[in-house]
Design a protein around this motif. Structure first.
Motif, PDB file in Angstrom:
ATOM      1  N   LEU A  77     -26.279   2.702  21.992  1.00  0.00           N
ATOM      2  CA  LEU A  77     -25.400   2.516  23.159  1.00  0.00           C
ATOM      3  C   LEU A  77     -23.982   2.907  22.753  1.00  0.00           C
ATOM      4  O   LEU A  77     -23.074   2.090  22.716  1.00  0.00           O
ATOM      5  CB  LEU A  77     -25.459   1.064  23.624  1.00  0.00           C
ATOM      6  CG  LEU A  77     -26.857   0.535  23.951  1.00  0.00           C
ATOM      7  CD1 LEU A  77     -26.803  -0.938  24.306  1.00  0.00           C
ATOM      8  CD2 LEU A  77     -27.475   1.349  25.077  1.00  0.00           C
ATOM      9  N   GLY A  78     -23.809   4.171  22.485  1.00  0.00           N
ATOM     10  CA  GLY A  78     -22.536   4.639  21.947  1.00  0.00           C
ATOM     11  C   GLY A  78     -21.797   5.579  22.867  1.00  0.00           C
ATOM     12  O   GLY A  78     -21.780   5.423  24.098  1.00  0.00           O
ATOM     13  N   ALA A  79     -21.185   6.581  22.256  1.00  0.00           N
ATOM     14  CA  ALA A  79     -20.261   7.464  22.959  1.00  0.00           C
ATOM     15  C   ALA A  79     -20.909   8.201  24.121  1.00  0.00           C
ATOM     16  O   ALA A  79     -20.303   8.362  25.190  1.00  0.00           O
ATOM     17  CB  ALA A  79     -19.676   8.465  21.960  1.00  0.00           C
ATOM     18  N   ILE A  80     -22.137   8.688  23.936  1.00  0.00           N
ATOM     19  CA  ILE A  80     -22.806   9.464  24.985  1.00  0.00           C
ATOM     20  C   ILE A  80     -22.995   8.623  26.241  1.00  0.00           C
ATOM     21  O   ILE A  80     -22.854   9.117  27.371  1.00  0.00           O
ATOM     22  CB  ILE A  80     -24.164   9.983  24.478  1.00  0.00           C
ATOM     23  CG1 ILE A  80     -23.964  10.912  23.277  1.00  0.00           C
ATOM     24  CG2 ILE A  80     -24.914  10.713  25.584  1.00  0.00           C
ATOM     25  CD1 ILE A  80     -23.220  12.172  23.577  1.00  0.00           C
ATOM     26  N   LEU A  81     -23.319   7.353  26.054  1.00  0.00           N
ATOM     27  CA  LEU A  81     -23.509   6.466  27.202  1.00  0.00           C
ATOM     28  C   LEU A  81     -22.275   6.458  28.093  1.00  0.00           C
ATOM     29  O   LEU A  81     -22.381   6.568  29.323  1.00  0.00           O
ATOM     30  CB  LEU A  81     -23.822   5.051  26.709  1.00  0.00           C
ATOM     31  CG  LEU A  81     -23.868   3.949  27.774  1.00  0.00           C
ATOM     32  CD1 LEU A  81     -25.060   4.169  28.692  1.00  0.00           C
ATOM     33  CD2 LEU A  81     -23.927   2.574  27.129  1.00  0.00           C
ATOM     34  N   TYR A  82     -21.110   6.348  27.497  1.00  0.00           N
ATOM     35  CA  TYR A  82     -19.871   6.216  28.267  1.00  0.00           C
ATOM     36  C   TYR A  82     -19.300   7.566  28.706  1.00  0.00           C
ATOM     37  O   TYR A  82     -18.655   7.646  29.752  1.00  0.00           O
ATOM     38  CB  TYR A  82     -18.823   5.472  27.439  1.00  0.00           C
ATOM     39  CG  TYR A  82     -19.162   4.030  27.182  1.00  0.00           C
ATOM     40  CD1 TYR A  82     -18.893   3.048  28.132  1.00  0.00           C
ATOM     41  CD2 TYR A  82     -19.753   3.636  25.992  1.00  0.00           C
ATOM     42  CE1 TYR A  82     -19.196   1.722  27.899  1.00  0.00           C
ATOM     43  CE2 TYR A  82     -20.059   2.307  25.747  1.00  0.00           C
ATOM     44  CZ  TYR A  82     -19.780   1.355  26.706  1.00  0.00           C
ATOM     45  OH  TYR A  82     -20.081   0.037  26.479  1.00  0.00           O
TER      46      TYR A  82
END
Length: 752
Positions: free
Chosen positions: A36-41
């Protein structure tokens, strides 16, 4: 598979005890906070905009067809051996050897080190909301390198000075922030004027990126499940914590991504999501939480990667993977009671700085995708092979399914070549090149050991299946399964060469070197030495035959044993090859005739090769002589000649058939043979079919010698009755011929 070059404590250096004794929670937190890192946001709105909700759900499904099998494979491999520091590399190398482990581990290290830079770029993105203030205060345009470069240096300094404990402590706070940001996002609603009329599965923008390009951009979002594995050396019970933590993080991450995709499709139009990188902040109840969540998630992912990558590199050095001893010592050296990988962290930080200098998050994401897919594909392939190799040393307490691992491998390869065929090819080439380099450097072939197990299992299954069928092979489907027992192996080369020719493509050959005597420790040791020499000899000649030795009191007892055992393929031997030289004493020929009588009793075809100094000459001509009294041998004689033409040494030879029959049968036999050649599609020219009218006054021996004295190989038939009447003298006929093959068929073979 044991690896004597690896000690159980190889990752522990300078006598220091390794590890912090963490439980399962850090594995789960490190993995899920990386998922749940950068790509999610930053990029999930982009994915929904360009592929639609249906396309995004398909991306999640495709990605997890890779990550779930890989997570299961990691969980399986992790429970096979006692796990120490080095994460996935340590687990792989202790199960499959350092050659395979090194090839995967080096690739894995680069993907982890580059990931540090990737996440720090994303961390800098969280500060773009402050761009107006930056410009008004400093009068300069905001660049992400202004935050990512010093941030990376600060992160490296923190890890170098405080070690893994501070990183794991951060994970709890990060998990709370990520959870809060997602809850506030799901509680939010669409901004005024931006809400879609309804949730459309196929709604997307007009000028959109290709599906595989979008997939390559967002795929790194799903790869964080291995982050927790890197803490293996710091876990109290890694065999429990790794499977539980990794699988839980993978499943939780998949559910959250599905829910986020649905919420985005319900709260914003494709155009808004495509143009607004921070659309989640506009939807959330309190927008700034998304920037805070992005910063915390990116920072925690970077922390996870900068903790894992140096431990992978440290383990590689501890196992002396690299050719320079000083480099291995430098990389493996740890500091303090917990063996912190200080030197390896310096190298990881340097690679991360190079990555953040690029600044392009999409480009870096695609590079990472290729590295991770190559690594995950290799993990799944090895797990799949291990299921079939069935090695007793591979005893994981948690087992995946072979078809799940196969699915993971196939999907990795498919997706790599769908995204960037050139880079996929280069990634595979890099991993294979690394493996072969390590194999030459370490003088070990771990992959061969796995494939040996796979082939052993495949052979076992096929032999049992063949035995169970118990079906008679059709007479028109005959193929040679030939055994040879010979004690004169190393004094002559023609017999083994001839066996390899007739079994080169169409058949199976078994060669047994006969050792006279009783079975004892001394004769057994001697037999193993001879077997090694035989294998080297066969390999040097590139012969496709199986070789072994047989200790027996006499040749007769050896033949009796050999005639009763099945061929190496699991099919019963249907033929036996004998040999003698023009210069052999009479007792050798008596031995051959005695063997033929035993083969007759077992209803096995007999081939007797008489050879001399000619060694089959230029291999340009094969003469087959057929007569009225041994015509039952004709089809086998012709088929053996045809099989010889299928080898590289005989491919340019021509077959000539001489058929000696009474004058009254000439026309009918010519028609019969011509039809057999045509319908049987045999490469025999009609001009090379010669029917010779004979009478009782014709000297057959002289007839053969006149026409075939210069032929490279002459094939003659004989029968059980004529052998009983003539004895060994039968094979001494036609002394002016060069190499001769005598054939006696005990099977009815059809050519059609």
């Amino acid at each position: 598979m044991s690896h004597p070059d690896i000690s159980e404590n190889s990752i522990k250096t300078n006598g220091a005890a390794a590890g912090h004794g963490f439980g399962t929670a850090p594995v789960f937190l490190a993995s899920v906070s990386t998922i749940l890192g950068a790509i999610l946001y930053l990029r999930f709105g982009y994915a929904v905009a360009h592929t639609g909700l249906a396309g995004t759900l398909l991306i999640i499904l495709l990605a997890h067809s890779v990550t779930i099998p890989t997570a299961l494979a990691i969980a399986e491999i992790a429970t096979n051996r006692r796990v120490e520091g080095g994460g996935a590399y340590f687990i792989i190398s202790r199960s499959f050897g350092t050659t395979i482990g090194g090839a995967i581990g080096i690739t894995l290290f680069f993907s982890q080190a580059i990931s540090v830079g990737f996440y720090m770029i994303a961390f800098a993105k969280a500060f773009e909301v402050l761009m107006p203030y930056w410009t008004s205060v400093l009068g300069d345009t905001y660049r992400i390198q202004y935050v990512s470069v010093p941030g990376t240096l600060a992160l490296a300094a923190l890890v170098l000075t405080r070690g893994a404990k501070v990183g794991v402590g951060m994970l709890w706070g990060v998990a709370v922030v990520i959870g809060a940001s997602l809850i506030l996002f799901w509680m939010g609603s669409a901004p005024a004027g931006q809400a879609p009329a309804s949730i459309g599965l196929l709604e997307r923008i007009g000028a959109r990126d290709p599906f595989m390009l979008v997939f390559a951009t967002v795929f790194p979002a799903f790869t964080g499940m291995a982050a927790g594995v890197g803490l293996s050396g710091d876990l109290a019970n890694p065999r429990r914590s790794i499977p539980l933590g990794v699988l839980a993080a993978t499943i939780v991450g998949m559910v959250i991504y599905v829910l986020v995709a649905i919420k985005l499709a319900a709260s914003a139009t494709p155009e808004v999501m495509a143009s607004n990188e921070f659309v989640m902040a506009d939807i959330a109840v309190w927008g700034p939480i998304i920037y805070i969540g992005l910063g915390c998630a990116a920072l925690s992912s970077a922390v996870g990667s900068i903790l894992v990558a140096p431990r992978t590199l440290q383990a590689l050095g501890a196992d002396n993977i690299f050719p320079a001893a000083r480099l291995n010592d430098y990389l493996s050296t740890g500091r303090g009671k917990t063996n912190e990988p200080f030197n390896a962290t310096l190298i990881t930080a340097a690679l991360a700085i190079v990555t953040v200098a690029l600044g392009n998050i999409d480009m870096v994401a695609r590079i990472i995708s290729m590295f991770f897919l190559a690594t995950y594909g290799a993990l799944c392939l090895i797990s799949f092979l291990e299921h079939f190799a069935a090695r007793p040393s591979y005893r994981p307490s948690f087992r995946s399914k072979w078809y799940v691992s196969l699915l993971g491998f196939v999907m990795c390869v498919f997706l790599m070549f769908q995204m960037y065929p050139f880079y996929a090819f280069m990634a595979v080439l890099l991993m294979m090149g690394t493996y072969y380099w390590l194999r030459a450097h370490r003088h070990a072939d771990d992959l061969a050991a796995i494939f040996t197990g796979v082939m052993t299992q495949a052979t076992r299954y096929s032999q049992i299946k063949l035995q169970k069928t118990r079906q008679q092979v059709r007479s028109d489907e005959w193929r040679p399964s030939v055994i040879m027992v010979n004690g004169r192996t190393f004094s002559r080369s023609s017999p083994m060469q001839f066996l390899s020719w007739i079994c080169h493509r169409y058949g199976v050959g078994t060669y047994l070197h006969f050792i006279p005597g009783q079975l004892s420790p001394e004769t057994y040791r001697e037999s193993r030495k001879f077997q090694t020499k035989l294998i080297d000899l066969v390999e040097a000649r590139r012969s496709a035959i199986y070789v072994d030795t047989m200790i027996s009191p006499s040749m007769r007892s050896a033949l009796a044993q050999a005639l009763q055992i099945p061929g190496v393929s699991g099919v019963e031997n249907n033929s036996i090859l004998f040999e003698f030289s023009d210069h052999d004493p009479i007792d050798v020929l008596e031995e051959v005739t005695d063997g033929c009588r035993m083969a007759d009793a077992a209803r096995i075809n007999s081939f007797i090769l008489r050879h001399g100094e000619h060694f089959f000459g230029s291999r340009a001509t094969i003469d087959i002589w057929l007569t009225w009294h041994d015509y039952q041998n004709a089809n086998l004689m012709i088929l053996i000649a045809y099989i010889l033409l299928g080898t590289a040494d005989w491919e340019r030879a021509e077959i000539r058939i001489y058929a000696a029959f009474p004058k009254s049968d000439v026309d009918s036999q010519r028609a019969r043979l011509t039809e057999m050649i045509q319908t049987g599609r045999l490469p025999i020219s009609e001009k090379n079919l010669r029917i010779i009218p004979t009478t009782t006054d014709v000297d057959f021996d002289q007839l053969v010698e006149n026409r075939s004295a210069g032929t490279d190989l002459v094939v003659l038939g004989f029968t059980e009755e004529r052998l009983a009447a003539k004895g060994a003298e039968l094979f001494h006929r036609h002394q002016k011929l060069r190499d001769v093959l005598f054939v006696s068929a005990k099977e009815q073979i059809v050519i059609e």
